[in-house]
Design an enzyme around this catalytic site. Sequence first.
Site, PDB file in Angstrom:
ATOM      1  N   PRO A  74      18.618  62.580 -25.789  1.00  0.00           N
ATOM      2  CG  PRO A  74      18.689  63.359 -27.998  1.00  0.00           C
ATOM      3  CD  PRO A  74      19.447  62.512 -27.012  1.00  0.00           C
ATOM      4  CB  CYS A  75      13.555  63.612 -23.124  1.00  0.00           C
ATOM      5  SG  CYS A  75      14.792  63.922 -21.856  1.00  0.00           S
TER       6      CYS A  75
END
Length: 419
Positions: free
Chosen positions: A85-86
């Site tokens: 996840p960013c």
Amino acid sequence: MSRLAHSATLDVVEICAGAGGQVLGLHQAGFKHRLAFELDPHACATLRANSERLGMTGDWVREGDVASWNPAEIAGVDLLAGGVPCPPFTIAGKQLGATDERDLFAWAIEQIPLVKPRALLLENVRGLSMPRFAGYRQHVLDRLLSFGYTGEWRLLHASDFGVPQLRPRFVLVAMKPADFRHFHWPSPLDSPPTVGELLRDMMAARGWEGASAWARRATGIAPTIVGGSKKHGGADLGPTRAKAAWALLGVDGLGIADLPPGPGATFDVGPRLTADMVARLQGWNDGQFAWTFTGRKTAKYRQIGNAFPPPVAHALGVAIRAALLRSAPSRRLASTVEHDPVYRALRDHGGFMTHAQIERAAGAVIPPHDLDRRISLLRQDFEVESRDGAYKLLSFKAFTGQSDHARHSAFAEQRSRIS
């Protein structure tokens, strides 16, 4: 000569696989997926819809929180890959890093001694390359080194690999030194087509007479496509600055169209893109990188917008495959890069250090305000104790697999809103 030198295919397990941009790129580079883990049900449906194209059968797509799976199930894989996840690192967000319940980067690193992959490939946003995360990055390299792996970070631009988009991605590749000596970062390709060149036929598909004139106006490459998250509303092409950049290309970024424009259509700014057009701008096409997406418009757009462009994944896959098969020339490995001298000094000392001691260990003058700033940054990801003007580095705050970590309750509370 590697034991796999005559093997046509290497196997890969992918975490946080999304809608399959990296899946497809690695497949085209000669990797066969053993498993793909993904949280979002829409993305899982898309992965399953492309099983035949990938030559996959059986339960190869695992839906749910990857941190709940047993790493022993995937032990011995050639490549462990993923786009974790960013949001914990994105410049547009709060950059909570190790304290964000969505952060799985540190967790992925801690799976290395359990999975024992021959290679690791993790990608994320450019924000992870910024000074804010210097200590975090060094901690990752330190952990890899302790597991017997050499790692390197590199900022890659999608536009260097035929994707007409300003999409920088920060990539980590790691292997055992004997293999890593044969790893070479992929070289940039020719300039990508413009947005107009790539999408003209799609804009004209329903008979819009203005397609050619629009294509002549859209002479640049696209801003970074953002898929957004479940925390926000419908699909659009990003924040205000991105929409302004789209407008210069003759694209209305306020939403996503259901269909290309029809005969007689006129616009104040320009037409909106369809999800299929966005997919082409992400590197999917009707040839080598053909793909089927499932779901309604918003879900489909989010899958596409949050993906890793297949051509970039393909270029990395080719480079990693050549290293594992040792078909690429050997190179001399550089020493591990130190990203933060203050972190390094505190890490190596183990106890309390004064300002003067930190300067001596770092080999540089560090003004008081700069030291305060660096300690403040470190405190966001690490426990740092201070006493009488001295500092001591304690534990890493990130979730690395702990059963009692605060991540679990936060993740459960936010589950329906996590993309």
